[in-house]
Design a protein around this motif. Structure first.
Motif, PDB file in Angstrom:
ATOM      1  N   HIS A  17      44.453  51.486  36.464  1.00 43.56           N
ATOM      2  CA  HIS A  17      43.191  52.004  37.005  1.00 43.56           C
ATOM      3  C   HIS A  17      43.352  52.735  38.326  1.00 43.56           C
ATOM      4  N   GLU A  19      43.627  51.166  41.075  1.00 44.83           N
ATOM      5  CA  GLU A  19      42.934  50.334  42.060  1.00 44.83           C
ATOM      6  C   GLU A  19      43.959  49.736  43.027  1.00 44.83           C
ATOM      7  N   LEU A  23      43.665  44.124  42.684  1.00 42.56           N
ATOM      8  CA  LEU A  23      42.706  44.382  41.594  1.00 42.56           C
ATOM      9  C   LEU A  23      43.436  44.904  40.357  1.00 42.56           C
ATOM     10  N   GLU A  24      44.430  45.762  40.585  1.00 40.45           N
ATOM     11  CA  GLU A  24      45.242  46.251  39.469  1.00 40.45           C
ATOM     12  C   GLU A  24      45.902  45.063  38.756  1.00 40.45           C
ATOM     13  N   ASN A  27      43.375  43.050  36.714  1.00 44.50           N
ATOM     14  CA  ASN A  27      42.843  43.859  35.608  1.00 44.50           C
ATOM     15  C   ASN A  27      43.816  43.949  34.434  1.00 44.50           C
ATOM     16  N   THR A  28      44.861  43.124  34.428  1.00 44.09           N
ATOM     17  CA  THR A  28      45.810  43.146  33.313  1.00 44.09           C
ATOM     18  C   THR A  28      45.340  42.243  32.168  1.00 44.09           C
ATOM     19  N   PHE A  30      42.403  42.484  29.444  1.00 37.40           N
ATOM     20  CA  PHE A  30      41.515  43.583  29.040  1.00 37.40           C
ATOM     21  C   PHE A  30      41.034  43.376  27.604  1.00 37.40           C
ATOM     22  N   ARG A  85      42.583  35.966  39.508  1.00 36.20           N
ATOM     23  CA  ARG A  85      41.432  36.513  38.793  1.00 36.20           C
ATOM     24  C   ARG A  85      40.211  35.599  38.949  1.00 36.20           C
ATOM     25  N   CYS A 163      32.732  45.379  37.272  1.00 38.03           N
ATOM     26  CA  CYS A 163      32.088  46.482  36.554  1.00 38.03           C
ATOM     27  C   CYS A 163      30.891  45.936  35.780  1.00 38.03           C
ATOM     28  N   CYS A 168      32.665  45.089  29.741  1.00 39.60           N
ATOM     29  CA  CYS A 168      33.812  45.389  30.612  1.00 39.60           C
ATOM     30  C   CYS A 168      34.138  44.152  31.464  1.00 39.60           C
ATOM     31  N   PHE A 170      36.619  44.437  34.061  1.00 40.91           N
ATOM     32  CA  PHE A 170      37.474  44.910  35.158  1.00 40.91           C
ATOM     33  C   PHE A 170      36.782  44.801  36.516  1.00 40.91           C
ATOM     34  N   CYS A 182      33.736  50.738  36.719  1.00 40.78           N
ATOM     35  CA  CYS A 182      35.154  50.856  37.042  1.00 40.78           C
ATOM     36  C   CYS A 182      35.710  52.222  36.667  1.00 40.78           C
TER      37      CYS A 182
END
Ligand SMILES: [Zn+2]
Length: 205
Positions: A17, A19, A23-24, A27-28, A30, A85, A163, A168, A170, A182
Motif C-alpha cells: 500500500h 503506507e 501499517l504496511e 496490512n499483510t 487481507f 494488528r 478503512c 476492507c 486495511f 485506504c
C-alpha cells in the motif's frame, strides 16, 4: 544481479500500500473473496514481503538472511504482526488493549539494541552506519515493533485509521491525506455502496 530478482512472487502475496512500515506490516492480512488470508503463509511469502519493504528499514537486511528464512521465523513474524494488528485495532477503535499484546510488543523491541555510527568517507558526505546486536531477522522485528510503539504513542506523526469501505480490513495513515479509505478502489466501492443503499431506501417508501 542476484538470482531472485527475476523470480516471480509466490501466489497470494499481500498487497503493498505504500503506507508507513507498521501499517504496511499489519496490512499483510487481507481478504480474498471475502475470506481473510494470511500474507505470511510460507518463508517464500515473508521473504517476498521483506525484500519489497527493505527500502523502508534502517536495519541492514542482506540477501542471505532473507534466503535462509525458516518456518520458525515465519511464526515469529506472524505473532508480532498479529499482536501489532490487535494493538492498532484497539487504538483506532478506542478499545482496551490485551496486556499480552503490549508485553509481546515490548519484548520484541528489547530483542535488539541498535545505534548509528558516523562513517566518514574522504571526499564524500558523511553517512550513518547502523549497528545492531541481533541477527538481521531479529533486528528487523525489533525495528518494526519500535516503529509500532512510536506510531501508537503519537511520536511518528502517523495517524492510523481503519478503512471504512465495506469488507476492507486495511489501516492507513490519515495524516497523509484526509480521505476515509485506504485506496481509490475502496473509495469507489464505498461510494457505490452508499448510492445503492440510498436507492433502496427510497424504494422502500
Ligand atoms: Zn480499504
Amino acid at each position: 544481479m542476484p538470482p531472485h530478482t527475476h523470480t516471480p512472487p509466490p501466489e497470494g502475496v499481500p498487497p503493498l500500500h505504500g503506507e508507513p512500515l507498521p501499517l504496511e506490516f499489519v496490512n499483510t492480512v487481507f481478504p480474498v473473496r471475502g475470506v481473510l488470508t494470511d500474507g505470511f503463509r510460507t518463508p517464500d511469502h515473508l521473504a517476498w514481503w521483506l525484500r519489497s519493504c527493505r527500502g523502508s528499514l534502517v536495519t541492514p537486511l542482506p540477501d542471505d538472511a532473507v534466503d535462509s528464512l525458516s518456518a520458525v521465523d515465519v511464526q515469529s513474524f506472524v505473532m508480532l504482526r498479529d499482536a501489532s494488528r490487535r494493538l492498532i485495532d484497539a487504538f483506532v477503535n478506542l478499545h482496551e488493549a490485551d496486556s499480552w499484546d503490549v508485553a509481546h510488543l515490548n519484548r520484541a523491541i528489547t530483542m535488539d539494541r541498535c545505534w548509528p555510527l558516523l562513517c566518514w568517507n574522504a571526499g564524500e558526505r558523511p553517512v550513518a552506519v547502523h549497528v545492531t546486536t541481533a541477527a538481521p531477522l531479529i533486528a528487523v522485528q525489533s525495528e518494526i515493533a519500535h516503529a509500532t510503539l512510536l506510531l501508537l504513542t503519537g511520536s511518528s506523526g502517523v495517524e492510523p485509521k481503519a478503512c471504512t469501505a465495506p469488507g476492507c480490513v486495511f489501516f492507513f495513515d490519515h495524516a497523509r491525506s484526509r480521505r476515509e479509505w485506504c485506496s481509490t478502489g475502496c473509495g469507489n466501492r464505498a461510494r457505490a455502496a452508499r448510492h445503492y443503499a440510498r436507492r433502496h431506501h427510497h424504494r422502500d417508501y
